[in-house]
Design a protein around this motif. Structure first.
Motif, short mmCIF file in Angstrom:
data_model
loop_
_atom_site.label_atom_id
_atom_site.label_comp_id
_atom_site.label_asym_id
_atom_site.label_seq_id
_atom_site.Cartn_x
_atom_site.Cartn_y
_atom_site.Cartn_z
N GLY A 299 -32.73 -34.31 -0.50
CA GLY A 299 -31.34 -34.08 -1.39
C GLY A 299 -31.39 -34.10 -2.78
N GLU B 144 -33.43 -38.66 1.21
CA GLU B 144 -32.99 -39.52 2.21
C GLU B 144 -32.92 -39.47 3.17
OE1 GLU B 144 -29.19 -38.13 2.02
OE2 GLU B 144 -28.61 -36.81 0.13
N LYS C 72 -27.33 -33.71 5.51
CA LYS C 72 -29.22 -33.61 6.44
C LYS C 72 -28.99 -31.79 6.60
CE LYS C 72 -28.97 -35.41 10.82
NZ LYS C 72 -28.13 -36.44 11.46
N GLN D 184 -28.86 -30.33 3.21
CA GLN D 184 -29.81 -30.80 2.22
C GLN D 184 -31.08 -29.55 3.25
OE1 GLN D 184 -30.46 -34.02 3.23
NE2 GLN D 184 -29.06 -34.84 1.35
#
Length: 206
Positions: free
Chosen positions: A59, A64, A90, A93
């Motif tokens: 991230g 993360e 997510k 990302q």
């Protein structure tokens, strides 16, 4: 995509010969992953420990990690499948950096595997439609029916559902495994090995 019960059972690490070859170990890892994908918890038996895994992405503020549920596997293509809300951090990302890592741990086996992956994201197409059709009436579908994106602030714990949303927030993530770092914790001595696609497997110092 196959939810049929798998007749193979997990082999406890304590019963494996200590001279197990690297090629055999790699095959056993994929067997355990296959068992995890097809594992379902029941009243008398828990799901395979690897079915729920940890998944790390990169991230803006660094790595993360969160839990995911492994849904499908294509061992011949070295691929694992799991689901996500397309609006989740997510997914954003992974659009910026498709690299991710899956971590699995099994207490009965004494095995940890770290899977370095490249992730592909799909939100439409026949495969996504078919997978959504299979879960849309299950409780798991509620994860994708909120009108709010994951991580949005709330004034109360309850999140309203939006049944009119068909599957626009449902994403299928395919993790293509580039490398596997395997660690065995064993009373007779720990072992570690690396399996990288296109390269010879290698024993490592635990």
């Amino acid at each position: 995509m196959n939810d049929a019960p798998n007749p193979v059972t997990s082999v406890p690490a304590a019963t494996l010969p200590r001279h197990t070859t690297l090629s055999t170990l790699e095959s056993l890892i994929w067997t355990e992953l296959d068992l995890a994908v097809h594992s379902r918890a029941s009243a008398d038996r828990p799901a395979h420990p690897w079915r729920r895994a940890a998944f790390a992405t990169v991230g803006e503020d660094g790595p993360e990690v969160r839990s995911i549920v492994l849904r499908d596997l294509q061992a011949d293509r070295r691929e694992l499948v799991f689901y996500a809300d397309a609006r989740s951090p997510k997914v954003a990302q992974l659009r910026a950096d498709p690299r991710g890592q899956i971590l699995c741990w099994s207490e009965p086996l004494g095995w940890q595997v770290r899977l370095a992956c490249t992730i592909e994201i799909a939100t439409d197409g026949l495969d996504v439609t078919a997978r959504w059709a299979r879960i849309r009436h299950r409780p798991a579908a509620h994860d994708y029916l909120s009108p709010l994106a994951p991580g949005s602030p709330l004034e109360a714990p309850a999140v309203p559902l939006a049944p009119e949303r068909v599957r626009e927030s449902f994403a299928v993530l395919t993790a293509r495994v580039r490398a596997i770092d395997w660690l065995e914790l064993h009373a007779q001595g720990h072992r570690r090995a690396r399996f990288e696609h296109g390269r010879e497997p290698q024993w490592l110092v635990p």
